[in-house]
Write an enzyme that holds these catalytic residues in place. Sequence first.
Site, mmCIF file in Angstrom:
data_model
loop_
_atom_site.group_PDB
_atom_site.id
_atom_site.type_symbol
_atom_site.label_atom_id
_atom_site.label_comp_id
_atom_site.label_asym_id
_atom_site.label_seq_id
_atom_site.Cartn_x
_atom_site.Cartn_y
_atom_site.Cartn_z
ATOM 1 N N GLU A 1 78.391 4.054 23.905
ATOM 2 C CA GLU A 1 78.928 4.952 24.947
ATOM 3 C C GLU A 1 77.728 5.671 25.523
ATOM 4 O O GLU A 1 77.115 6.493 24.835
ATOM 5 C CB GLU A 1 79.894 5.982 24.335
ATOM 6 C CG GLU A 1 81.051 5.415 23.540
ATOM 7 C CD GLU A 1 82.133 4.795 24.405
ATOM 8 O OE1 GLU A 1 81.983 4.814 25.648
ATOM 9 O OE2 GLU A 1 83.095 4.266 23.850
ATOM 10 N N GLU B 1 71.165 10.691 36.307
ATOM 11 C CA GLU B 1 71.985 11.630 35.534
ATOM 12 C C GLU B 1 71.166 12.889 35.241
ATOM 13 O O GLU B 1 70.061 12.805 34.710
ATOM 14 C CB GLU B 1 72.418 10.989 34.212
ATOM 15 C CG GLU B 1 73.329 11.883 33.397
ATOM 16 C CD GLU B 1 73.674 11.305 32.015
ATOM 17 O OE1 GLU B 1 72.762 10.805 31.327
ATOM 18 O OE2 GLU B 1 74.850 11.355 31.638
ATOM 19 N N CYS C 1 79.624 13.668 29.209
ATOM 20 C CA CYS C 1 79.286 12.398 29.875
ATOM 21 C C CYS C 1 80.212 12.119 31.052
ATOM 22 O O CYS C 1 79.839 11.437 31.992
ATOM 23 C CB CYS C 1 79.374 11.266 28.868
ATOM 24 S SG CYS C 1 80.987 11.193 28.058
ATOM 25 N N LYS D 1 73.998 9.699 11.596
ATOM 26 C CA LYS D 1 72.792 10.452 11.994
ATOM 27 C C LYS D 1 73.179 11.278 13.214
ATOM 28 O O LYS D 1 73.237 10.773 14.335
ATOM 29 C CB LYS D 1 71.680 9.456 12.349
ATOM 30 C CG LYS D 1 70.267 9.948 12.136
ATOM 31 C CD LYS D 1 69.856 11.122 12.967
ATOM 32 C CE LYS D 1 69.550 10.772 14.403
ATOM 33 N NZ LYS D 1 69.326 11.992 15.233
HETATM 34 P P1 NAD Z 1 70.025 10.819 23.185
HETATM 35 O O1 NAD Z 1 70.157 9.381 23.530
HETATM 36 O O2 NAD Z 1 68.746 11.502 23.462
HETATM 37 O O3 NAD Z 1 70.290 11.032 21.620
HETATM 38 C C1 NAD Z 1 71.490 10.613 21.005
HETATM 39 C C2 NAD Z 1 71.219 10.340 19.539
HETATM 40 O O4 NAD Z 1 70.365 9.216 19.420
HETATM 41 C C3 NAD Z 1 70.551 11.481 18.795
HETATM 42 O O5 NAD Z 1 71.126 11.554 17.515
HETATM 43 C C4 NAD Z 1 69.095 11.020 18.719
HETATM 44 O O6 NAD Z 1 68.387 11.559 17.636
HETATM 45 C C5 NAD Z 1 69.296 9.525 18.537
HETATM 46 N N1 NAD Z 1 68.152 8.690 18.937
HETATM 47 C C6 NAD Z 1 67.266 8.924 19.936
HETATM 48 N N2 NAD Z 1 66.391 7.888 20.010
HETATM 49 C C7 NAD Z 1 66.745 6.994 19.049
HETATM 50 C C8 NAD Z 1 66.228 5.730 18.628
HETATM 51 N N3 NAD Z 1 65.177 5.169 19.223
HETATM 52 N N4 NAD Z 1 66.835 5.101 17.601
HETATM 53 C C9 NAD Z 1 67.915 5.643 16.999
HETATM 54 N N5 NAD Z 1 68.446 6.846 17.341
HETATM 55 C C10 NAD Z 1 67.874 7.499 18.367
HETATM 56 O O7 NAD Z 1 71.251 11.544 23.894
HETATM 57 P P2 NAD Z 1 71.555 13.096 23.928
HETATM 58 O O8 NAD Z 1 70.524 13.753 24.789
HETATM 59 O O9 NAD Z 1 71.778 13.579 22.535
HETATM 60 O O10 NAD Z 1 72.979 13.114 24.671
HETATM 61 C C11 NAD Z 1 73.130 13.152 26.057
HETATM 62 C C12 NAD Z 1 73.407 11.761 26.598
HETATM 63 O O11 NAD Z 1 74.544 11.215 25.962
HETATM 64 C C13 NAD Z 1 73.738 11.759 28.087
HETATM 65 O O12 NAD Z 1 73.114 10.653 28.693
HETATM 66 C C14 NAD Z 1 75.253 11.577 28.109
HETATM 67 O O13 NAD Z 1 75.765 11.011 29.299
HETATM 68 C C15 NAD Z 1 75.437 10.675 26.933
HETATM 69 N N6 NAD Z 1 76.821 10.739 26.432
HETATM 70 C C16 NAD Z 1 77.655 9.682 26.652
HETATM 71 C C17 NAD Z 1 78.972 9.740 26.219
HETATM 72 C C18 NAD Z 1 79.941 8.605 26.445
HETATM 73 O O14 NAD Z 1 81.001 8.611 25.837
HETATM 74 N N7 NAD Z 1 79.619 7.638 27.301
HETATM 75 C C19 NAD Z 1 79.425 10.881 25.556
HETATM 76 C C20 NAD Z 1 78.543 11.935 25.353
HETATM 77 C C21 NAD Z 1 77.237 11.853 25.790
#
Ligand code: NAD
Length: 520
Positions: free
Chosen positions: A288, A424, A322, A212
Site C-alpha cells: 500500500e 506527493e 495516504c 517493524k
Molecule cells: P516510508 O516508506 O518512509 O516508511 C515506511 C516504513 O518502511 C517505516 O517503517 C520505515 O522504517 C520502513 N523502511 C524504510 N526504508 C526501508 C527499506 N529499505 N527496507 C525496509 N523497510 C524500510 O513511509 P512513511 O514516511 O513512514 O509513510 C508515509 C508514506 O506512506 C506516504 O507515501 C503515504 O502515502 C504512504 N501511505 C500509504 C498508505 C496506503 O494505504 N496506500 C497508507 C498510509 C501511508
Amino acid sequence: MHCGATWSNDRADKLARRLPRLQPPCYDCRGPPGDLVKLIQNYVDGRFVPGKREFADVNPADGTVIAQVTEADDAQVDEAVHAARRALRGEWGRLGVRERAARLHRVADAIEKRFECFVQAEVGDTGKPVSLASKLDVPRAAANFRVFADLVKMAGLESFQTETPDGTNALNYAVRKPLGVVGVITPWNLPLLLLTWKVAPALACGNAVVVKPSEETPATTTLLAEAMQDAGIPNGVYNVVHGFGPGSAGEFLTKHPDVDAVTFTGESTTGAAIMKSVAPTVKPVSFELGGKNAAVVFADCNFEEAVNGLAEAVFLNTGQVCLCTERIYVERKIFSAFVEALKQKAESLHSGWPNDAKTDLGPLISAQHREKVLSYYRLAREEGATVVTGGGVPKLGDNRDNGFYVQPTIYTGLPESARCVKEEIFGPVCHITPFDSEEEAIAMANDTKYGLAASIWTGNLKRGHRVAHQMNVGITWVNCWFLRDLRTPFGGAGISGIGREGGMHSLNFYSELNNVCIRL
Ligand code: NAD
C-alpha cells in the site's frame, strides 16, 4: 467526521465518552510508571527485550523526547523470525479457525480495555488530535480484529467437478493454509490502524508475524504486544523489532530467508527498495503505497457538502493520510466561490495541543518531514503559484513553536506539469484548478503515476457512476470521502500499490491455497 470503520462505531463512541482524558501511558513495556523517559523495547517470543543501541522517540507537538527505543540488530531480527517459525509448529499451528477467531476477538477486547493507553500512546508519538485517535485510530484497531475474526470463519473456497480424459470425474477443491512467517512493515501516519489492518488478517489465516513499525511511532505497536498476551495469543506469534529501513531492522526483515511474505505500507520509493530486497528469495508482497489523490467538483454538487467533505479530505491528520486529497478540480462556474469557501475552512482550523479536545490540526510527524513539506511550500511559490492561504509556519506562542506545525495551505494557478501538482507532499495542502468539461476534468485527475483514490462531487447520479468508472484508482468516492467498509477491496493502481487488502482480498493474500484434485 467519519470513523473509517463500519462495524464498531457505536461501541467506540461509547467507550470514548466513558473513559477519562489525559491519563499517562500505562503500559509495562515502557518501564516503571513515573519514569519520564521510558524505554520501548523489542518484543520477541513473548518477552520484552533490550538491545545494544537506542534511538529517541520524539513528541512532534513540542519536540521533546518522550522515550528511548531499542533498535533491533540483525541477530534480534533473526531471533524474532525463528520465534515466529517455532510458534507455527506449536499450539498456534494446531488451533482450528474458530478458536483462532475467538482469540482475535479477545485481542479486540484487550485493545478496548486499554483504550485510553492506546489513545495516549498514539497521540504522544504522532501529535494527532486526541479526538482523532479516539474516534478513528484506536476503534479501527479493535474493529480490524473483529472483522477478520468473523470473516475467516465464513470464508469458503471454490470447488469444481472435472471430467477426465477417460470419461470419469475428478473433484477439485482448495484448502487454505497459512503462508508462514509474515514480515509486516508500517508507516507513521496511522500507526496502529494500519498495523492491525495487516496483523489481524495475517493471524486470522494462522500466520505468525514479525512487525517493524516506523521509527517515528514505536509505541502502540509495542503496546499491542500486551493486548496479545492478555488475549492468549501464544508466544512467538506476534513479534516486534524496532529500527529504521536500510541497514537496520526493516532491511534485515525483508531480506531474511525464513520470512515467507512481506506486507508493507509506506512510500512508493520504499516499496521499490523492498521489491529489490525480497527478489532473491521470491517472497509474495502486498504493497500500500503513496498517492496524489484528486477530487472533481461539478457545479451541480451540493456546495456545502463538497466544501466540508474536501476540507476534511485535505486537512485530516494534518494531511498525513495516504487517501488525503492534494489536487482539486472545480468546474469553472463555481471555482472562485469554492476557493473562497475552502480558504475560510482552512483558516478556521485550530492548530492546538494534541490533547485539547478543540484541536483540529496537530503537527507534522517530524522536523525532517516538516522540512520536506516546507520545501514544497517554497517550490510552489517558485513555480508561480498563487498562495490562497497559509504557506508557512504558524506562530503559536508557547512550546508548540518547538514542535513541527505548519499552516494549512491552499494554492491555485499552477500548470498541471508543476512538481507541486505531480508529487506527493503529504501535508495539509492542496492545489485547486478550474475545468470546463467532464472530459477535461477526468483527463487531469488521471494524469498521474499514482492511482490510490479519487472523489467526485455531483448532484447527477449518472455522472457520478460514469466518472467513477473512468478513474484510474483503487477507490472512488462519490459525494463522500474516507467511508470504508472493511470487507471491500482497498489498494492502489500505478505506483500506489500492489494487490488489494480488505475482506477476502486480505485473507487470500495471507493464505497459501492448495488445490486438491481427487479422481472419483
Ligand atoms: P516510508 O516508506 O518512509 O516508511 C515506511 C516504513 O518502511 C517505516 O517503517 C520505515 O522504517 C520502513 N523502511 C524504510 N526504508 C526501508 C527499506 N529499505 N527496507 C525496509 N523497510 C524500510 O513511509 P512513511 O514516511 O513512514 O509513510 C508515509 C508514506 O506512506 C506516504 O507515501 C503515504 O502515502 C504512504 N501511505 C500509504 C498508505 C496506503 O494505504 N496506500 C497508507 C498510509 C501511508
